[in-house]
Design a protein around this motif. Structure first.
Motif, short mmCIF file in Angstrom:
data_model
loop_
_atom_site.label_atom_id
_atom_site.label_comp_id
_atom_site.label_asym_id
_atom_site.label_seq_id
_atom_site.Cartn_x
_atom_site.Cartn_y
_atom_site.Cartn_z
N PRO A 130 41.66 61.05 35.54
CA PRO A 130 40.76 62.19 35.34
C PRO A 130 41.34 63.30 34.49
CG PRO A 130 41.67 62.21 37.56
CD PRO A 130 42.09 60.90 36.94
N LYS A 131 42.65 63.26 34.20
CA LYS A 131 43.25 64.30 33.37
C LYS A 131 43.58 63.81 31.97
CE LYS A 131 46.80 67.89 33.33
NZ LYS A 131 47.92 68.53 34.04
N GLU A 132 43.99 62.55 31.82
CA GLU A 132 44.41 62.05 30.52
C GLU A 132 43.58 60.87 30.02
OE1 GLU A 132 46.44 63.55 28.63
OE2 GLU A 132 47.22 64.98 30.07
N GLY A 133 42.79 60.25 30.90
CA GLY A 133 42.02 59.07 30.52
C GLY A 133 40.71 59.41 29.83
N PHE B 107 39.29 62.34 23.66
CA PHE B 107 38.11 61.95 22.87
C PHE B 107 38.33 60.57 22.25
CE2 PHE B 107 37.19 66.66 22.28
CZ PHE B 107 36.04 66.64 23.04
N ARG B 108 39.53 60.31 21.77
CA ARG B 108 39.83 59.02 21.14
C ARG B 108 39.76 57.90 22.18
NH1 ARG B 108 41.97 56.81 16.63
NH2 ARG B 108 43.61 55.25 16.80
N ARG B 109 40.32 58.14 23.36
CA ARG B 109 40.27 57.12 24.41
C ARG B 109 38.83 56.87 24.88
NH1 ARG B 109 45.74 59.38 27.48
NH2 ARG B 109 47.21 58.07 26.28
N THR B 110 38.04 57.92 24.90
CA THR B 110 36.64 57.77 25.27
C THR B 110 35.90 56.96 24.22
OG1 THR B 110 36.71 59.93 26.36
CG2 THR B 110 34.54 59.03 25.88
N PHE B 111 36.20 57.21 22.96
CA PHE B 111 35.55 56.47 21.87
C PHE B 111 35.84 54.98 21.99
CE2 PHE B 111 35.48 54.75 17.56
CZ PHE B 111 34.27 55.24 17.07
N GLY B 112 37.11 54.62 22.23
CA GLY B 112 37.48 53.21 22.37
C GLY B 112 36.85 52.59 23.59
N TYR C 158 41.13 48.54 26.33
CA TYR C 158 39.75 49.03 26.42
C TYR C 158 38.82 47.95 26.93
CZ TYR C 158 41.47 52.97 23.71
OH TYR C 158 42.18 54.07 23.28
N VAL C 159 39.01 46.73 26.44
CA VAL C 159 38.19 45.60 26.88
C VAL C 159 38.47 45.30 28.34
CG1 VAL C 159 37.67 43.17 26.51
CG2 VAL C 159 38.11 44.66 24.55
N ALA C 160 39.76 45.36 28.73
CA ALA C 160 40.14 45.07 30.11
C ALA C 160 39.58 46.09 31.08
CB ALA C 160 41.66 45.01 30.22
N ALA C 161 39.36 47.31 30.61
CA ALA C 161 38.93 48.38 31.50
C ALA C 161 37.43 48.38 31.77
CB ALA C 161 39.32 49.74 30.91
N VAL C 162 36.65 47.66 30.98
CA VAL C 162 35.20 47.73 31.08
C VAL C 162 34.65 47.45 32.47
CG1 VAL C 162 33.06 46.61 30.35
CG2 VAL C 162 34.70 47.38 28.66
N PRO C 163 35.08 46.38 33.19
CA PRO C 163 34.49 46.12 34.51
C PRO C 163 34.71 47.25 35.51
CG PRO C 163 35.71 44.21 33.72
CD PRO C 163 36.03 45.34 32.81
N GLU C 164 35.70 48.10 35.29
CA GLU C 164 36.01 49.16 36.25
C GLU C 164 35.21 50.44 35.98
OE1 GLU C 164 38.00 48.29 38.65
OE2 GLU C 164 38.32 46.37 37.66
N ILE C 165 34.44 50.46 34.88
CA ILE C 165 33.86 51.72 34.46
C ILE C 165 32.48 51.97 35.07
CG2 ILE C 165 32.94 52.94 32.45
CD1 ILE C 165 35.24 51.60 30.85
N ALA C 166 31.63 50.97 35.08
CA ALA C 166 30.26 51.16 35.52
C ALA C 166 30.20 51.57 36.99
CB ALA C 166 29.46 49.88 35.29
N GLU C 167 29.42 52.61 37.27
CA GLU C 167 29.26 53.06 38.65
C GLU C 167 27.79 53.16 38.98
OE1 GLU C 167 31.33 56.33 40.29
OE2 GLU C 167 33.04 56.11 38.94
N VAL D 294 54.83 51.65 29.00
CA VAL D 294 53.68 51.03 29.66
C VAL D 294 52.43 51.63 29.03
CG1 VAL D 294 52.50 50.66 31.85
CG2 VAL D 294 55.00 50.79 31.78
N LYS D 295 51.67 50.79 28.32
CA LYS D 295 50.54 51.28 27.54
C LYS D 295 49.22 51.13 28.30
CE LYS D 295 52.85 50.09 23.20
NZ LYS D 295 52.82 49.27 21.98
N GLY D 296 48.35 52.07 28.08
CA GLY D 296 46.98 51.93 28.56
C GLY D 296 46.74 52.31 30.00
N VAL D 297 47.72 52.90 30.68
CA VAL D 297 47.55 53.22 32.10
C VAL D 297 46.42 54.23 32.27
CG1 VAL D 297 48.62 54.27 34.12
CG2 VAL D 297 49.93 52.69 32.69
N ALA D 298 46.38 55.26 31.42
CA ALA D 298 45.35 56.30 31.55
C ALA D 298 43.95 55.72 31.37
CB ALA D 298 45.60 57.41 30.53
N VAL D 299 43.82 54.73 30.48
CA VAL D 299 42.51 54.09 30.25
C VAL D 299 42.15 53.17 31.41
CG1 VAL D 299 41.22 52.52 28.75
CG2 VAL D 299 42.71 54.26 27.75
#
Length: 501
Positions: free
Chosen positions: A158-161, A333-338, A366-375, A148-153
């Protein structure tokens, strides 16, 4: 007799794709392949018969000859798990049967089973003894879900994402501060910034040489800096430095990195025939492992990653999400960059290019995660998070002396925020600062806010500006500063409650 032994040894030799030789019959494989360290101890595999062990050597030698050396770790882990759990049931394995696979299938994760099937399918296809036909038929019939890919992203774990903007700015500030006082070495400092700036893998940094950092001055006298990044995980490539991608570097990192590379090159002047081919990040103890062709004095990627993680563990950077020290590693760092690339509006093709993927199958997350990021951060939330984030690094002045009041050259004030010209604090640096006061002051260790300064007005000003911005990425720029100001507000309130000492 000696001649026959030599012939036998030569017959047992195999070569990796990049040319390193190894003895396929040895019970312990321990050697370098470029920046990877291969270690397999077949003596420890007591769960399988000697005949099965010899077949396993032959199969693994095929992977080392035809695939990336890193593929071994992904295959050996599941296989060792399988034989260990099967051994408990039936004793030492002489062959792998469908019954053994069925008994094992429900034990591990689906991802383990996918990798185990890949190894056993290749084993059977190569026609080495040890896999029954019934086991091969079962493997071909199994319907398995992969990793299952991308769960942390997607979950912003808070530990691996990915790091939040506040966490990343906290890490950057802590790295800069620790380097300035000598708590971080120069190689660790530049490694960290390259991981943040490029989103690369440890294996790519381990393969870099000083010649990869370049400086160019155009006809107008303008300087530009870039770095050649060796490509990793490329099918058909015979070596880690066969293919490159050139990445531009901002002058703030490019100029000192080029100077650092020149110093490393000078250190290897009498060591290598061509010192420009010295590793950008040399090993501390190059005698621990034998050299790999073209990679003398280079770190193995795993050792480089461990060295970085061990150094950054000493930094005290607290997450505003957990209230605990941030878990820092190259993968985050790589996941943050993406993630940040997606936030900036880049599509899957661009993100795949930036992360050096050959296709887009792993970047959609990474594209799918964008709406969940802004706070949204308001005053109440800022005051709540401030003590946890610990973004303020200066010293509160509770007793403003006449001398401090007279020294107006050190005063920090802003008429946009407070029309009366009330002083927010003093600068303890005593030199010219190119950063914008007062916003940059609150996260600076040299700032000395006054207890009666208009800090609540600064907090309200920054939050009001944030709410006006429509772009979430731009809005997040001052989030760590907002928390630092909120921390000062807390300190001032506490000091006023306690009163003078």
């Amino acid at each position: 007799m000696k001649s026959n032994t030599q012939i036998t040894n030569i017959a047992n030799l195999r070569h990796t794709r990049s040319g390193e030789a190894f003895d396929v019959t040895s019970d312990v494989w321990s050697f370098r392949v470029e920046t990877s360290h291969i270690y397999v101890n077949f003596r420890d595999m007591i769960e399988i018969s000697p005949e099965l062990r010899e077949s396993l050597k032959a199969v693994l030698s095929w992977y080392l000859t035809n695939r990336s050396p890193n593929s071994l770790s992904g295959l050996l882990g599941p296989f060792k798990d399988f034989i260990r759990k099967t051994y408990v049931v039936s004793g030492a394995l002489a062959e792998i049967t469908d019954v053994a696979l069925l008994n094992y299938k429900v034990v591990p994760s689906a991802g383990y089973m996918v990798n185990l099937r890949s190894l056993l399918n290749k084993w059977h296809a190569l026609q080495y003894p040890g896999i029954t036909d019934s086991a091969a038929r079962l493997l071909s019939q199994l319907r398995l879900r992969g990793h299952v890919k991308g769960v942390a992203v997607l979950t912003m774990d808070p530990k691996e994402g990915p790091f939040t903007s506040i966490e990343l700015e906290g890490i950057q500030a802590a790295v800069n501060s620790a380097f300035a006082v000598g708590e971080l070495t120069e190689p660790i400092f530049f490694m960290t910034w390259l991981f943040m700036a490029l989103g690369c893998r440890p294996i790519q940094l381990a393969a870099m040489k000083v010649a990869d950092v370049t400086h160019h001055r155009d006809s107008t006298g303008k300087d530009s800096f870039s770095i050649r990044v060796p490509r990793a995980k490329q099918r058909g490539s015979s070596g880690q430095r066969d293919q490159f991608k050139v990445r531009p570097l901002a002058a703030q990192i490019g100029k000192p990195l080029r100077a650092y590379a020149s110093r490393i090159e000078a250190q290897f002047k009498d060591v290598l025939v061509d010192p420009s081919q010295a590793p950008l990040f040399p090993m501390k103890d190059p005698t621990r492992l034998e050299a790999s062709m073209g990679f003398d004095y280079h770190y193995c990627s795993g050792a480089l990653s461990r060295s970085l993680c061990d150094a950054l563990k000493r930094l005290i950077v607290v997450s505003e999400r957990t209230g605990k020290r941030i878990h820092i590693n190259p993968r985050r760092f790589r996941r943050t960059f993406g993630t940040r690339a997606a936030q900036e509006g880049h599509g899957e093709l661009i993100i795949a290019e930036l992360l050096d993927h050959s296709d887009t199958q792993n970047v959609g997350v990474y594209v799918a995660a964008v709406p969940e990021i802004a706070e949204r951060i308001d005053k109440a939330l800022a005051l709540q998070l401030a003590p946890i984030a610990q973004a303020f690094k200066g010293t509160l002045v509770t007793d403003v002396t006449d001398e401090l009041k007279r020294n107006s050259t050190q005063h920090i004030l802003d008429l946009r925020i407070d029309r009366s010209g009330a002083v927010m604090g003093s600068c303890g640096q005593n030199s010219y600062c190119r950063f914008g006061a007062p916003v940059a002051c609150y996260t600076c260790a040299n700032f000395q806010p006054w207890v009666d300064g208009p800090h609540e007005a600064v907090l309200e000003y920054l939050i009001a500006r944030r709410e006006l911005l429509q772009d979430a990425r731009i809005a997040e720029v001052n989030d760590r500063t907002i928390l630092a100001v909120a921390d000062v507000v807390h300190l001032c309130r506490d000091a006023k409650r306690v009163g003078p000492a």
